[in-house]
Design a protein around this motif. Structure first.
Motif, PDB file in Angstrom:
ATOM      1  N   SER A 193      -1.033  15.077  -7.924  1.00  0.00           N
ATOM      2  CA  SER A 193      -0.477  16.378  -8.304  1.00  0.00           C
ATOM      3  C   SER A 193       0.394  16.282  -9.565  1.00  0.00           C
ATOM      4  O   SER A 193       0.104  16.927 -10.566  1.00  0.00           O
ATOM      5  N   CYS A 194       1.435  15.429  -9.547  1.00  0.00           N
ATOM      6  CA  CYS A 194       2.383  15.398 -10.675  1.00  0.00           C
ATOM      7  C   CYS A 194       2.091  14.266 -11.656  1.00  0.00           C
ATOM      8  O   CYS A 194       2.793  14.116 -12.660  1.00  0.00           O
ATOM      9  N   SER A 195       1.077  13.438 -11.365  1.00  0.00           N
ATOM     10  CA  SER A 195       0.609  12.364 -12.258  1.00  0.00           C
ATOM     11  C   SER A 195       1.594  11.212 -12.454  1.00  0.00           C
ATOM     12  O   SER A 195       1.377  10.359 -13.324  1.00  0.00           O
ATOM     13  N   THR A 196       2.667  11.159 -11.670  1.00  0.00           N
ATOM     14  CA  THR A 196       3.572  10.010 -11.752  1.00  0.00           C
ATOM     15  C   THR A 196       2.799   8.727 -11.429  1.00  0.00           C
ATOM     16  O   THR A 196       1.994   8.701 -10.498  1.00  0.00           O
ATOM     17  N   VAL A 197       3.037   7.676 -12.235  1.00  0.00           N
ATOM     18  CA  VAL A 197       2.406   6.376 -12.013  1.00  0.00           C
ATOM     19  C   VAL A 197       3.416   5.464 -11.320  1.00  0.00           C
ATOM     20  O   VAL A 197       4.587   5.414 -11.721  1.00  0.00           O
ATOM     21  N   PHE A 198       2.980   4.750 -10.280  1.00  0.00           N
ATOM     22  CA  PHE A 198       3.872   3.852  -9.549  1.00  0.00           C
ATOM     23  C   PHE A 198       3.502   2.399  -9.841  1.00  0.00           C
ATOM     24  O   PHE A 198       2.407   1.950  -9.499  1.00  0.00           O
ATOM     25  N   TYR A 199       4.426   1.704 -10.490  1.00  0.00           N
ATOM     26  CA  TYR A 199       4.241   0.300 -10.831  1.00  0.00           C
ATOM     27  C   TYR A 199       4.991  -0.556  -9.809  1.00  0.00           C
ATOM     28  O   TYR A 199       6.094  -0.198  -9.394  1.00  0.00           O
ATOM     29  N   GLU A 200       4.399  -1.687  -9.449  1.00  0.00           N
ATOM     30  CA  GLU A 200       5.143  -2.662  -8.650  1.00  0.00           C
ATOM     31  C   GLU A 200       5.131  -3.980  -9.407  1.00  0.00           C
ATOM     32  O   GLU A 200       4.078  -4.423  -9.878  1.00  0.00           O
ATOM     33  N   ASN A 201       6.300  -4.578  -9.548  1.00  0.00           N
ATOM     34  CA  ASN A 201       6.432  -5.804 -10.338  1.00  0.00           C
ATOM     35  C   ASN A 201       7.012  -6.929  -9.481  1.00  0.00           C
ATOM     36  O   ASN A 201       7.587  -6.663  -8.429  1.00  0.00           O
ATOM     37  N   LYS A 208       0.843  -1.198   0.000  1.00  0.00           N
ATOM     38  CA  LYS A 208       0.000   0.000   0.000  1.00  0.00           C
ATOM     39  C   LYS A 208       0.882   1.254   0.000  1.00  0.00           C
ATOM     40  O   LYS A 208       1.849   1.351   0.749  1.00  0.00           O
ATOM     41  N   GLN A 209       0.550   2.209  -0.847  1.00  0.00           N
ATOM     42  CA  GLN A 209       1.301   3.462  -0.932  1.00  0.00           C
ATOM     43  C   GLN A 209       0.324   4.625  -0.803  1.00  0.00           C
ATOM     44  O   GLN A 209      -0.781   4.573  -1.346  1.00  0.00           O
ATOM     45  N   SER A 210       0.739   5.659  -0.084  1.00  0.00           N
ATOM     46  CA  SER A 210      -0.164   6.789   0.195  1.00  0.00           C
ATOM     47  C   SER A 210       0.315   8.106  -0.389  1.00  0.00           C
ATOM     48  O   SER A 210      -0.501   8.968  -0.714  1.00  0.00           O
ATOM     49  N   TYR A 211       1.643   8.296  -0.495  1.00  0.00           N
ATOM     50  CA  TYR A 211       2.189   9.597  -0.908  1.00  0.00           C
ATOM     51  C   TYR A 211       3.192   9.422  -2.052  1.00  0.00           C
ATOM     52  O   TYR A 211       3.879   8.407  -2.146  1.00  0.00           O
ATOM     53  N   CYS A 212       3.297  10.456  -2.883  1.00  0.00           N
ATOM     54  CA  CYS A 212       4.178  10.426  -4.053  1.00  0.00           C
ATOM     55  C   CYS A 212       5.637  10.571  -3.634  1.00  0.00           C
ATOM     56  O   CYS A 212       5.989  11.522  -2.925  1.00  0.00           O
ATOM     57  N   CYS A 259       6.991  14.091  -5.257  1.00  0.00           N
ATOM     58  CA  CYS A 259       6.554  15.448  -4.870  1.00  0.00           C
ATOM     59  C   CYS A 259       5.809  15.484  -3.541  1.00  0.00           C
ATOM     60  O   CYS A 259       5.425  16.557  -3.081  1.00  0.00           O
ATOM     61  N   SER A 260       5.561  14.336  -2.917  1.00  0.00           N
ATOM     62  CA  SER A 260       4.929  14.167  -1.600  1.00  0.00           C
ATOM     63  C   SER A 260       3.415  14.388  -1.586  1.00  0.00           C
ATOM     64  O   SER A 260       2.788  14.285  -0.520  1.00  0.00           O
ATOM     65  N   ALA A 261       2.804  14.646  -2.740  1.00  0.00           N
ATOM     66  CA  ALA A 261       1.335  14.805  -2.776  1.00  0.00           C
ATOM     67  C   ALA A 261       0.651  13.446  -2.541  1.00  0.00           C
ATOM     68  O   ALA A 261       1.279  12.387  -2.621  1.00  0.00           O
ATOM     69  N   LYS A 262      -0.648  13.484  -2.255  1.00  0.00           N
ATOM     70  CA  LYS A 262      -1.385  12.240  -2.015  1.00  0.00           C
ATOM     71  C   LYS A 262      -1.537  11.436  -3.303  1.00  0.00           C
ATOM     72  O   LYS A 262      -1.737  12.003  -4.382  1.00  0.00           O
TER      73      LYS A 262
END
Lengths: 189, 189
Positions: free
Chosen positions: B37-45, B9-13, B16-19
């Motif tokens: 905020s910055c639209s970065t996508v976080f993938y986990e593999n 589970k991930q809560s913050y970027c 940039c530290s945004a939710k």
């Protein structure tokens, strides 16, 4: 000696949003991103990429990439393995997504380390029972190539070159094995 | 149907530290953590775990784990592959760290999917040229076991059981191949 961890730069904790510091955790011997507040350690590891060399009527299924990196170059269907799936499920899903094809997977063909990309590339053999395929969303084109027509100089990745050469060499030899190799950037071997 | 991504589970970027929000990015078909905020996508593999079945004088090198999970159970030297290294480098490093042993690695032995853990386990064959080993920091003990003495019911992981059985079966058969398998939790096969 690295002064920051390899991989993607990270600045904030995904658990509590506090700033990350670079440190070697107790019992570890490598630099990691560590939360300055909740002490969570963030590890980044190599990612498995999985694909297959799929044959129909003595021809091999290739896709022309519609996305970066290597947009416009040819590859076998392959992509990042997802959580919850097996290697074979990943290879079949990528073939469906990139070539709209339902592959019947065979044995393991090759495992190629790509250390500079932080990846391992795993390739299976496959056949296309119904001969049906089309370009998926991540492909500009999909096509069946006879071995002598393969666009060797327009392949997207060194690991794809290795997998295709191995597939043909093993077929010519009339036997199958699992090839292990390392693909370095900008080198011929 | 999952309503949050698989994995941690991930809560913050981290950038940039945004939710983070849960969303299916454009061109994707799975739920991911995405920065609001910055639209970065976080993938986990899935993560590669690499080890080896190492032999000296017809005995196999095993380590008794000093850390969780499976503290007190026996395993072949193995652990998470690090960025920048090859599969073989990872197997050799883990053997040095866990068993203080310099292994001479041989061919690929087995690849085991562990989908419920989000891992793939890769095992090589190895020999110990000088016969020297000791318990490393992550081991309570290290020992050489004759095949008939292997503590089958006290092994740490199903994949280790599969690798050891394959190693002995292939040795008895006088030939080598790469075994592929899937290890599910709490199942016999």
């Amino acid at each position: 000696m690295n002064t920051i961890p390899l991989g993607i730069k990270q600045s904030y904790c995904s658990q509590c949003s506090a700033k990350l510091i670079v440190a070697t955790p107790s019992g570890d011997n490598k630099l990691r991103y560590v939360c300055s507040s909740c002490s969570t350690v963030f590890y980044e590891n190599p990612k498995p990429v999985v694909g297959c060399v799929t044959e129909y009527a003595d021809r091999i299924l290739l896709c022309k990439r519609s996305i970066e990196p290597r947009l416009g170059y040819w590859t076998v269907p392959a992509g990042f393995m997802e959580l919850g799936e097996t290697l074979q499920q990943a290879a079949a899903r990528e073939t469906l997504e990139e070539a709209c094809a339902t592959v019947q997977l065979g044995s393991l063909l090759a495992i190629v380390d790509v250390p500079e990309a932080g990846q391992i590339h795993v390739f299976f053999r496959g056949i296309l029972p119904d001969g049906k395929f089309a370009a998926g969303e991540e492909s500009l084109d999909a096509a069946l190539y006879a071995p002598e027509e393969i666009p060797w100089s327009d392949l997207a990745f060194r690991s794809v070159y290795i997998a295709l050469k191995q597939y043909l060499a093993q077929k010519a030899a009339g036997t199958e094995w699992v090839h292990t190799d390392i693909a370095y950037k900008n080198r011929e071997s």
